[in-house]
Design a protein around this motif. Sequence first.
Motif, PDB file in Angstrom:
ATOM      1  N   GLY A  74      41.121   6.952 -93.119  1.00 26.02           N
ATOM      2  CA  GLY A  74      39.676   6.848 -92.939  1.00 26.02           C
ATOM      3  C   GLY A  74      39.191   7.192 -91.547  1.00 26.02           C
ATOM      4  O   GLY A  74      38.047   7.620 -91.372  1.00 26.02           O
ATOM      5  N   CYS A  77      37.770  10.722 -91.027  1.00 28.56           N
ATOM      6  CA  CYS A  77      36.555  11.145 -91.741  1.00 28.56           C
ATOM      7  C   CYS A  77      35.390  11.508 -90.827  1.00 28.56           C
ATOM      8  O   CYS A  77      34.573  12.357 -91.170  1.00 28.56           O
ATOM      9  N   ARG A 149      40.203  15.478 -95.161  1.00 32.92           N
ATOM     10  CA  ARG A 149      38.846  15.037 -95.519  1.00 32.92           C
ATOM     11  C   ARG A 149      38.461  15.507 -96.918  1.00 32.92           C
ATOM     12  O   ARG A 149      37.886  14.752 -97.699  1.00 32.92           O
ATOM     13  N   ARG A 153      37.650  13.273-100.283  1.00 29.86           N
ATOM     14  CA  ARG A 153      36.393  13.449-101.016  1.00 29.86           C
ATOM     15  C   ARG A 153      36.650  13.769-102.483  1.00 29.86           C
ATOM     16  O   ARG A 153      35.968  13.261-103.367  1.00 29.86           O
TER      17      ARG A 153
END
Length: 175
Positions: A74, A77, A149, A153
């Motif tokens: 995370g 991101c 990333r 997603r």
Amino acid sequence: MKFSDLSPLFARRQASGFSYTYAQFSADPELAPLQWPDDVVEQFLFDHGAHFLADYSDLELCNVTWQLEPIPAGDFCTMPTGESDAGCVEHFAENPVHWVKVRPPQIGRYWAEHGTWLRAPLLLDRSLLDPPDSGLQVLEGRTRVGVLRGRLREQLHVAPEHQAWVGRPCRSAAA
């Protein structure tokens, strides 16, 4: 030693093209004071050194120490990159499957099996920048971070942590 001080070394590398090997480059006496891991020297200075001059010319290289660290998925991101590469990571994130497919097959297999990259990217502690800031910045590995990333997603297999070389201030420089 500032990053810009290595401009003549980068110029020699570019002028000689592919005939200038990493072994020749890394043996240059100008690099001796750094005592950085080979993977960092190769990715940052040998592969892309001249490209990074716009963003990191004032970086005091001898004030940076590198360590391989696990970074939570995370955290990548919202991690920025240098100003001259603004939008680059997001571009790679738009189509992560494509950017893995155009790489050697072992890279795709590694993503599928381990949910991470095969080679650790380089991140820089933003307190080393001018002006200083907090957090980490993607130095090299923009495609890798973009793929991560995009995979997050698209809810593809992603490991919870990813190894990265992190450049932080030397203890003596931070004191």
